[in-house]
Design an enzyme around this catalytic site. Structure first.
Site, PDB file in Angstrom:
ATOM      1  CE1 TYR A 154      -4.199   1.286  -0.315  1.00  0.00           C
ATOM      2  CE2 TYR A 154      -3.873   2.332   1.815  1.00  0.00           C
ATOM      3  CZ  TYR A 154      -4.621   2.157   0.667  1.00  0.00           C
ATOM      4  OH  TYR A 154      -5.792   2.865   0.509  1.00  0.00           O
ATOM      5  CE  LYS A 161      -7.524   5.881   1.079  1.00  0.00           C
ATOM      6  NZ  LYS A 161      -8.564   6.769   0.510  1.00  0.00           N
TER       7      LYS A 161
HETATM    8  N1  NAD Z   1     -11.583  -0.553  -2.857  1.00  0.00           N
HETATM    9  C1  NAD Z   1     -11.034  -0.696  -1.667  1.00  0.00           C
HETATM   10  O1  NAD Z   1     -10.538  -1.769  -1.309  1.00  0.00           O
HETATM   11  C2  NAD Z   1     -11.038   0.465  -0.709  1.00  0.00           C
HETATM   12  C3  NAD Z   1     -10.884   0.217   0.658  1.00  0.00           C
HETATM   13  C4  NAD Z   1     -10.869   1.304   1.543  1.00  0.00           C
HETATM   14  C5  NAD Z   1     -11.003   2.593   1.061  1.00  0.00           C
HETATM   15  N2  NAD Z   1     -11.152   2.781  -0.300  1.00  0.00           N
HETATM   16  C6  NAD Z   1     -11.268   4.171  -0.767  1.00  0.00           C
HETATM   17  O2  NAD Z   1     -12.553   4.360  -1.327  1.00  0.00           O
HETATM   18  C7  NAD Z   1     -12.503   5.493  -2.190  1.00  0.00           C
HETATM   19  C8  NAD Z   1     -13.196   5.139  -3.496  1.00  0.00           C
HETATM   20  O3  NAD Z   1     -12.451   4.175  -4.200  1.00  0.00           O
HETATM   21  P1  NAD Z   1     -13.089   2.890  -4.882  1.00  0.00           P
HETATM   22  O4  NAD Z   1     -12.440   1.711  -4.254  1.00  0.00           O
HETATM   23  O5  NAD Z   1     -14.569   2.987  -4.916  1.00  0.00           O
HETATM   24  O6  NAD Z   1     -12.469   2.943  -6.362  1.00  0.00           O
HETATM   25  P2  NAD Z   1     -12.949   3.671  -7.700  1.00  0.00           P
HETATM   26  O7  NAD Z   1     -11.809   3.500  -8.662  1.00  0.00           O
HETATM   27  O8  NAD Z   1     -14.280   3.183  -8.121  1.00  0.00           O
HETATM   28  O9  NAD Z   1     -13.074   5.207  -7.253  1.00  0.00           O
HETATM   29  C9  NAD Z   1     -11.963   6.082  -7.171  1.00  0.00           C
HETATM   30  C10 NAD Z   1     -12.440   7.407  -7.735  1.00  0.00           C
HETATM   31  O10 NAD Z   1     -11.457   8.441  -7.589  1.00  0.00           O
HETATM   32  C11 NAD Z   1     -11.667   9.313  -8.688  1.00  0.00           C
HETATM   33  N3  NAD Z   1     -10.533  10.230  -8.896  1.00  0.00           N
HETATM   34  C12 NAD Z   1      -9.237   9.911  -9.114  1.00  0.00           C
HETATM   35  N4  NAD Z   1      -8.527  11.041  -9.309  1.00  0.00           N
HETATM   36  C13 NAD Z   1      -9.406  12.086  -9.204  1.00  0.00           C
HETATM   37  C14 NAD Z   1      -9.285  13.509  -9.323  1.00  0.00           C
HETATM   38  N5  NAD Z   1      -8.112  14.105  -9.596  1.00  0.00           N
HETATM   39  N6  NAD Z   1     -10.399  14.269  -9.148  1.00  0.00           N
HETATM   40  C15 NAD Z   1     -11.595  13.698  -8.869  1.00  0.00           C
HETATM   41  N7  NAD Z   1     -11.776  12.363  -8.761  1.00  0.00           N
HETATM   42  C16 NAD Z   1     -10.686  11.570  -8.930  1.00  0.00           C
HETATM   43  C17 NAD Z   1     -11.867   8.352  -9.861  1.00  0.00           C
HETATM   44  O11 NAD Z   1     -12.448   9.005 -10.986  1.00  0.00           O
HETATM   45  C18 NAD Z   1     -12.770   7.318  -9.247  1.00  0.00           C
HETATM   46  O12 NAD Z   1     -14.125   7.654  -9.451  1.00  0.00           O
HETATM   47  C19 NAD Z   1     -11.027   5.865  -2.327  1.00  0.00           C
HETATM   48  O13 NAD Z   1     -10.715   6.904  -1.420  1.00  0.00           O
HETATM   49  C20 NAD Z   1     -10.342   4.585  -1.886  1.00  0.00           C
HETATM   50  O14 NAD Z   1      -9.018   4.794  -1.438  1.00  0.00           O
HETATM   51  C21 NAD Z   1     -11.189   1.755  -1.179  1.00  0.00           C
END
Ligand code: NAD
Length: 255
Positions: A154, A161
């Site tokens: 990570y 984060k």
């Molecule tokens: N998937 C996991 O395992 C997980 C676990 C914990 C937390 N998260 C967090 O959840 C959140 C959403 O991620 P996800 O897993 O749904 O993936 P996802 O890829 O569906 O969503 C990530 C989003 O970030 C957007 N993004 C990236 N750069 C950007 C910018 N410059 N301006 C605006 N938007 C931007 C993308 O367009 C995308 O919609 C993130 O913060 C991620 O770190 C994910």
């Protein structure tokens, strides 16, 4: 309109596919009485197509959280659809490949800076861009991955984060006087585009599948989305600066 979020107006960022955590938040929010406006980054026509799969088609506003003009114009663009906001969902994360998958010691500052700007600083930027539309009782909710530990692969996203978790506490501090809350949901691993871009992400998948006390589904975004809804609702009126773990209990065990 009935439901947990009846009458609430929400701005939801971060939809890119229907596997996005933000998509589940938007869907559940509509099912629970909220009016939802989405923002999309980059592939706008794709986000617009996905938005049509929601129970009610939602408008999509272009937002790159690193673009000062997009941020400055956000409130006016949102006002074209709703007359105020009761909640804002930050579901945004990105780190260049050099920052992930074991590259911690070699990633250059320029790449680390991008990860921090998009994944950490943007939490404050988004909240401030939406603030003119918010009033007492409003809520900002973001998504983290438990940053109290150093995880294999990570790397700088973990640092981003940790910064996000701190930024949420500072936002809670600075917006508390206006009655606005800031809270995060710490989700377990979910198979989204962002997750698939992390080399070695399968290590998380195996660990959670084997050890989470409640078990863990890698493809069910709804538990994390439900927690977001709860934090956006009126049922956490005195909670801010908090992190709610939605990880099958993994964070609580020592294995
Ligand atoms: N998937 C996991 O395992 C997980 C676990 C914990 C937390 N998260 C967090 O959840 C959140 C959403 O991620 P996800 O897993 O749904 O993936 P996802 O890829 O569906 O969503 C990530 C989003 O970030 C957007 N993004 C990236 N750069 C950007 C910018 N410059 N301006 C605006 N938007 C931007 C993308 O367009 C995308 O919609 C993130 O913060 C991620 O770190 C994910």
């Amino acid at each position: 309109m009935s439901g947990l979020l009846a009458g609430k107006r929400l701005l939801v960022t971060g939809v890119i596919t229907d596997a996005s955590i933000a998509f589940s938040v938007a869907k559940l929010a509509q099912e629970n009485g909220a009016q939802v406006v989405l923002t999309g980054y980059g592939r706008l026509s794709l986000v617009e197509r996905i938005a049509k799969r929601l129970p009610e088609a939602a408008p999509v506003i272009e937002l790159d959280v690193t673009n000062p003009e997009h941020l400055a114009g956000l409130a006016d663009k949102v006002r074209e659809h709703v007359d105020g906001l009761d909640g804002v969902v930050h579901s945004i994360g990105f780190a260049p490949q050099s920052c992930l998958g074991g590259g911690f010691l070699d990633a250059p500052w320029e790449d680390v800076a991008t990860a921090l700007q998009v994944s950490t600083f943007s939490y404050k930027s988004l909240a401030m861009a939406a603030l003119p539309l918010m009033s007492a009782g409003g809520a900002v909710v973001g998504l983290t991955f438990d940053a109290t530990k150093a995880w294999p692969v990570y790397d700088w996203m973990g640092v981003a984060k940790a910064g996000l978790e701190s930024a949420s506490r500072y936002l809670a501090l600075h917006l508390g006087k206006q009655g606005i809350r800031s809270n995060l949901v710490a989700a377990g691993p979910l198979r989204t585009i962002a997750a698939k871009s992390i080399p070695g992400f399968d290590q998380f998948e195996d660990a959670w599948t084997e050890r989470a006390p409640l078990g863990w589904s890698l493809t069910d975004q709804e538990p994390a989305a439900r927690a977001c809804l709860a934090l956006l609702s009126d049922w956490f009126p005195a909670t801010t600066g908090e992190i709610v773990h939605v990880d099958g209990g993994y964070h609580a065990i020592g294995a």
